[in-house]
Write a protein that holds these residues in place. Structure first.
Motif, PDB file in Angstrom:
ATOM      1  N   LEU A  90     127.317  -8.973  10.129  1.00 55.36           N
ATOM      2  CA  LEU A  90     126.797  -7.925  10.612  1.00 55.36           C
ATOM      3  C   LEU A  90     127.793  -7.309  11.783  1.00 55.36           C
ATOM      4  N   MET A  91     128.279  -8.615  12.689  1.00 51.08           N
ATOM      5  CA  MET A  91     128.826  -7.766  13.724  1.00 51.08           C
ATOM      6  C   MET A  91     130.472  -7.630  13.644  1.00 51.08           C
ATOM      7  N   PHE A  92     130.387  -7.792  12.592  1.00 49.61           N
ATOM      8  CA  PHE A  92     131.703  -7.113  12.531  1.00 49.61           C
ATOM      9  C   PHE A  92     132.303  -6.273  11.723  1.00 49.61           C
ATOM     10  N   ALA A  93     131.530  -5.350  11.474  1.00 48.67           N
ATOM     11  CA  ALA A  93     130.883  -4.154  10.094  1.00 48.67           C
ATOM     12  C   ALA A  93     130.631  -3.666  11.263  1.00 48.67           C
ATOM     13  N   SER A  94     129.560  -3.981  12.003  1.00 56.66           N
ATOM     14  CA  SER A  94     128.881  -3.155  13.328  1.00 56.66           C
ATOM     15  C   SER A  94     130.286  -2.393  14.487  1.00 56.66           C
ATOM     16  N   HIS A  95     131.211  -3.301  14.592  1.00 59.57           N
ATOM     17  CA  HIS A  95     132.032  -3.237  15.252  1.00 59.57           C
ATOM     18  C   HIS A  95     133.298  -1.975  14.722  1.00 59.57           C
ATOM     19  N   LEU A  96     134.051  -2.713  13.357  1.00 59.30           N
ATOM     20  CA  LEU A  96     134.945  -1.979  12.397  1.00 59.30           C
ATOM     21  C   LEU A  96     134.100  -0.657  12.315  1.00 59.30           C
ATOM     22  N   LEU A  97     133.374  -0.232  12.159  1.00 59.97           N
ATOM     23  CA  LEU A  97     132.309   0.870  12.257  1.00 59.97           C
ATOM     24  C   LEU A  97     131.466   1.971  12.968  1.00 59.97           C
ATOM     25  N   LYS A  98     132.459   1.590  14.126  1.00 55.21           N
ATOM     26  CA  LYS A  98     131.033   2.209  15.459  1.00 55.21           C
ATOM     27  C   LYS A  98     132.460   3.493  15.925  1.00 55.21           C
ATOM     28  N   ASP A  99     133.318   3.554  15.603  1.00 56.60           N
ATOM     29  CA  ASP A  99     134.022   5.229  15.754  1.00 56.60           C
ATOM     30  C   ASP A  99     133.400   5.743  14.870  1.00 56.60           C
ATOM     31  N   THR A 100     133.247   5.943  13.798  1.00 59.85           N
ATOM     32  CA  THR A 100     133.509   6.960  12.386  1.00 59.85           C
ATOM     33  C   THR A 100     132.027   6.348  11.304  1.00 59.85           C
ATOM     34  N   LYS A 101     130.915   5.899  12.090  1.00 54.99           N
ATOM     35  CA  LYS A 101     129.548   5.855  11.862  1.00 54.99           C
ATOM     36  C   LYS A 101     128.607   4.997  12.848  1.00 54.99           C
ATOM     37  N   LYS A 102     128.954   5.585  13.337  1.00 55.72           N
ATOM     38  CA  LYS A 102     127.830   4.958  15.469  1.00 55.72           C
ATOM     39  C   LYS A 102     126.856   4.516  14.444  1.00 55.72           C
ATOM     40  N   ALA A 103     125.633   5.411  13.561  1.00 56.80           N
ATOM     41  CA  ALA A 103     124.423   5.275  13.378  1.00 56.80           C
ATOM     42  C   ALA A 103     124.673   4.207  12.935  1.00 56.80           C
ATOM     43  N   GLU A 104     125.323   3.692  11.707  1.00 59.43           N
ATOM     44  CA  GLU A 104     125.182   2.557  10.988  1.00 59.43           C
ATOM     45  C   GLU A 104     125.663   1.411  11.650  1.00 59.43           C
ATOM     46  N   SER A 105     126.593   1.920  12.761  1.00 61.09           N
ATOM     47  CA  SER A 105     127.073   0.048  13.287  1.00 61.09           C
ATOM     48  C   SER A 105     125.615  -0.002  14.340  1.00 61.09           C
ATOM     49  N   ALA A 106     125.279   1.084  15.052  1.00 63.56           N
ATOM     50  CA  ALA A 106     124.085   0.934  15.535  1.00 63.56           C
ATOM     51  C   ALA A 106     122.890   0.179  15.261  1.00 63.56           C
ATOM     52  N   ASP A 107     122.541   0.567  13.315  1.00 60.33           N
ATOM     53  CA  ASP A 107     121.555  -0.606  12.865  1.00 60.33           C
ATOM     54  C   ASP A 107     122.002  -1.505  12.777  1.00 60.33           C
ATOM     55  N   LEU A 108     123.391  -1.697  12.381  1.00 57.70           N
ATOM     56  CA  LEU A 108     124.127  -3.550  12.054  1.00 57.70           C
ATOM     57  C   LEU A 108     123.668  -4.254  13.353  1.00 57.70           C
ATOM     58  N   GLU A 109     124.099  -3.934  14.290  1.00 57.05           N
ATOM     59  CA  GLU A 109     124.607  -4.895  15.180  1.00 57.05           C
ATOM     60  C   GLU A 109     122.720  -4.606  15.873  1.00 57.05           C
ATOM     61  N   LYS A 110     121.785  -3.949  15.216  1.00 53.24           N
ATOM     62  CA  LYS A 110     120.001  -4.319  15.760  1.00 53.24           C
ATOM     63  C   LYS A 110     120.094  -4.865  14.728  1.00 53.24           C
ATOM     64  N   ARG A 111     120.196  -5.503  13.390  1.00 52.16           N
ATOM     65  CA  ARG A 111     120.094  -6.390  12.414  1.00 52.16           C
ATOM     66  C   ARG A 111     120.428  -7.885  13.010  1.00 52.16           C
ATOM     67  N   ALA A 112     122.135  -7.863  13.917  1.00 54.28           N
ATOM     68  CA  ALA A 112     122.122  -8.622  13.935  1.00 54.28           C
ATOM     69  C   ALA A 112     121.746  -9.724  14.870  1.00 54.28           C
ATOM     70  N   ALA A 113     121.335  -8.764  16.085  1.00 51.02           N
ATOM     71  CA  ALA A 113     120.934  -9.483  17.186  1.00 51.02           C
ATOM     72  C   ALA A 113     119.445  -9.794  16.723  1.00 51.02           C
ATOM     73  N   LEU A 114     117.917  -9.640  15.936  1.00 53.06           N
ATOM     74  CA  LEU A 114     117.324 -10.417  15.347  1.00 53.06           C
ATOM     75  C   LEU A 114     117.850 -11.088  14.646  1.00 53.06           C
ATOM     76  N   CYS A 115     118.942 -10.747  13.442  1.00 56.22           N
ATOM     77  CA  CYS A 115     119.368 -12.397  13.374  1.00 56.22           C
ATOM     78  C   CYS A 115     120.016 -12.998  13.681  1.00 56.22           C
ATOM     79  N   GLY A 116     120.834 -13.450  15.080  1.00 52.34           N
ATOM     80  CA  GLY A 116     121.121 -14.113  16.332  1.00 52.34           C
ATOM     81  C   GLY A 116     119.725 -15.173  16.804  1.00 52.34           C
ATOM     82  N   ARG A 117     118.901 -13.956  16.661  1.00 51.64           N
ATOM     83  CA  ARG A 117     117.793 -15.063  17.626  1.00 51.64           C
ATOM     84  C   ARG A 117     116.946 -15.792  16.939  1.00 51.64           C
ATOM     85  N   THR A 118     116.613 -15.465  15.450  1.00 52.44           N
ATOM     86  CA  THR A 118     116.448 -16.083  14.231  1.00 52.44           C
ATOM     87  C   THR A 118     117.201 -17.588  13.837  1.00 52.44           C
TER      88      THR A 118
END
Length: 648
Positions: free
Chosen positions: A446-474
């Motif tokens: 999730l973090m890698f995909a968010s990083h790779l897509l951050k300049d081309t698909k910002k909305a998708e990148s932000a969603d992946l980062e949000k999912r990663a944050a939840l995954c990380g806490r859990t």
């Protein structure tokens, strides 16, 4: 002085020479394998072992061995070696060996009285053809060479026995003969670079025994068919090339072909070059130009998980990005077919395993590190995005994204992780529910995909980062325990306290849900309880069920497979974790760990790394003689070492 060289004393001592094996491959699925003294000790051994697609998807032993006899003044000196029954070896040709080295080619020097005969063996790349060059380096009188081929024409998983169905017919071809023992098999062409006389003298050699099969509790004896023998004179200084193949060749080209193939071989003159040579042996090019990585020799095929774990080390770590892309092109087709619910057109097994997609993302991540984000996004951005969406939408049959952000998988009745040994159809290590490396891979993906897509698909990148944050806490809440390490899996109220190496992955990955303190604690536990000179143990000696010796009948081995044995590929992730946490201060420690692997270049299978090792001293190599993930992770560790060594 050759790097891989053995003197007479070792070669003539069967206790020392028989455990040492040699592997040669053609990079298209065929191979040649035996011991350094040419005595076959496994049913998988053979001089020419090839796939026969018309029969099945197994390899088949066509030519088991070739005995050479030196004849002078009517006296015969047979240089072959076979095992018959209890400690009966015949004709004991190893006693004539004066030296062996394996620099560019496996080369054996024999001395029979005043005769010095050199034998060099190679497997032609991308052809089912084994070539052997015999050179008479010294002789004081007229010398004849007699060649007696031992034929099997059987699957590597079976044996052949004397029978009346075997076809004894043969036909003369250019400087040799062709023959085929059974319908469905290709013709075997045996040819020489000079004229030879073939004497038809059919016979079965009965009761040849393979001790490695005996160790596993399998049948261990077979009969081999010898159609006769070839004979020719040879002069001092003269070379003769023998070819065994499934296709005919103009024998006038054999000497030149041998020279050309010889020049194409890289020397195995140090540890690194041995590993590079071993890496190339896993290459497999099919007729339609699909590219694969075999999981190991002699019995493994191409497996999806092994492919993605081994791919970066076997290609990117040695500067071979092109082959990474070729393998990934084939694998991507298979992945898309799997995700689309279509039949697979690729020869990759176990594509349905739930962590395969996650390991694919990790392999793409390594490509980005080696070749840059921009190139990675261009080549694999769409695949990466599609894999993540496929998992999020819950389309995988055994990988479910739960509300807490973690992935779960059902592994109670079938193996779903790399710890996949079974007894009576049931997993020896039934890992189920929230599995630690699955979720470390998921957070990292999730973090890698968010990083790779951050300049081309910002909305998708932000969603992946949000999912990663939840995954990380859990992740921390679910897996971190009060003893300073991670549960191996959590399934409802079941929290597996076994100390296993799977917790090293979230410490080694680029993106980790663990804090620095948690990483160090996990690494410390791995160091104290799992680290050996041959990688990480699959289970701590302090955990219940510890069984570190991979010996005995197959059922005994299956019980021990992941219950304490040591695995070098896990050691690769351990050493990456060390470097990330402690950087240059751990360089000398990791260099010392590499010494333990370099020792293996001289044992088991020369120049490569075994599948696994006993978890207790003396940490003997076991299982498959050459294993892709192990070679890959050692190469990747050497590459990381170089990176950290030259960091300012």
């Amino acid at each position: 002085m050759s790097y891989l060289r053995f003197e007479k004393a070792l070669m003539t001592n069967l206790e020392e020479s028989l455990p040492r094996e040699l592997l040669r491959t053609n990079r298209s699925g065929a191979y040649s394998c035996s011991t350094v003294v040419d005595c076959n000790t496994r049913k998988y051994h053979g001089l020419l072992v090839v796939p026969v697609p018309g029969l099945d998807d197994e390899n088949h032993v066509l030519l088991s061995s070739l005995d050479v006899t030196v004849v002078q003044h009517g006296a015969e000196f047979n240089l072959g070696l076979h095992k018959y029954g209890e400690n009966c070896y015949s004709p004991r040709g190893h006693k004539y060996i004066r030296g062996f080295d394996c620099d560019k080619l496996p080369t054996t020097l024999y001395r029979v009285g005043g005769v010095m005969l050199k034998k060099e063996v190679l497997f032609q790349h991308y052809e089912d053809r084994i070539l052997i060059r015999y050179t008479l380096e010294d002789a004081h009188s007229a010398t004849l060479l007699r060649f007696r081929p031992f034929l099997a024409f059987r699957s590597v998983r079976e044996f052949t026995h004397e029978n009346y169905v075997a076809n004894r017919d043969y036909q003369f071809v250019d400087n040799g003969i062709k023959t085929c023992m059974y319908a469905g098999y290709p013709d075997l062409y045996m040819q020489f670079s000079k004229k030879s006389d073939f004497v038809f003298q059919p016979d079965w050699y009965r009761g040849i025994e393979y001790p490695k099969e005996q160790e596993r509790g399998y049948d261990s004896k077979e009969d081999l068919y010898v159609p006769g023998y070839f004979e020719m004179p040879i002069r001092k200084g003269e070379s003769v090339v023998f070819s065994a193949s499934t296709s005919e060749i103009a024998t006038s080209k054999l000497k030149k072909l041998f020279d050309v193939e010889y020049e194409d071989r890289a020397p195995r003159d140090n540890f690194f070059h041995c590993l590079v040579n071993a890496a190339h042996q896993f290459h497999n090019r099919e007729e339609n130009d699909d590219r694969y990585l075999l999981a190991g020799y002699p019995w493994f095929k191409c497996r999806a998980r092994d492919t993605f774990i081994a791919l970066p080390g076997l290609t990117l770590a040695i500067g071979e990005q092109d082959y990474f892309e070729l393998v990934m092109k084939t694998a991507e087709r298979g992945l898309r077919e799997f995700m689309g619910g279509k039949p697979l057109s690729v020869k990759i097994y176990e594509m349905e395993q739930p962590d395969v997609l996650l390991w694919c993302v990790w392999a793409i991540q390594q490509y980005a590190r080696a070749c840059g984000d921009e190139k990675c996004l261009r080549k694999y951005g769409k695949l990466l995005s599609d894999i993540i969406k496929y998992i999020i939408k819950g389309k995988h049959p055994n990988l479910r994204l739960e509300a807490n952000g973690l992935l779960s998988s059902d592994g109670k009745r079938t193996s779903v992780t790399w710890m996949n040994s079974t007894v009576n159809g049931c997993p020896v290590v039934p890992r189920s529910g929230f599995i630690v490396e699955f979720n470390a891979l998921w957070y990292n993906a999730l973090m890698f995909a968010s990083h790779l897509l951050k300049d081309t698909k910002k909305a998708e990148s932000a969603d992946l980062e949000k999912r990663a944050a939840l995954c990380g806490r859990t992740f921390a809440d679910v897996f971190v325990n009060e003893y300073g390490y991670l549960y191996d899996y959590v399934d409802g109220d079941v929290k597996d306290l076994s100390v296993r190496p799977n917790m090293i992955f979230p410490v080694a990955f680029d993106y980790s849900p663990l804090s620095v303190e948690q990483k160090k604690s996990v690494l410390d536990v791995c160091t104290r309880e799992l680290l050996t000179p041959k990688g990480l143990r699959s289970l701590s000696p302090k955990s219940g069920g510890y069984n570190p010796m991979y010996v005995g009948h197959q059922s005994q081995r299956d019980q021990a497979y992941h219950q304490g044995t040591a695995w070098p590929w896990l050691g690769g992730f351990y050493m990456e974790a060390c470097l990330k946490l402690y950087k240059r201060t751990r360089l000398s420690f990791i260099e010392r760990q590499m010494v333990g692997y370099e020792d293996e270049m001289y044992y088991h299978c020369l120049g490569t790394i075994s599948e696994l090792f006993d978890g207790n001293p003396p940490f003997l190599g076991r299982g498959a003689i050459s294993f892709a993930m192990n070679v890959a992770e050692i190469l990747r560790t050497l590459s990381l070492l170089e990176t950290y060594t030259y960091q300012k």
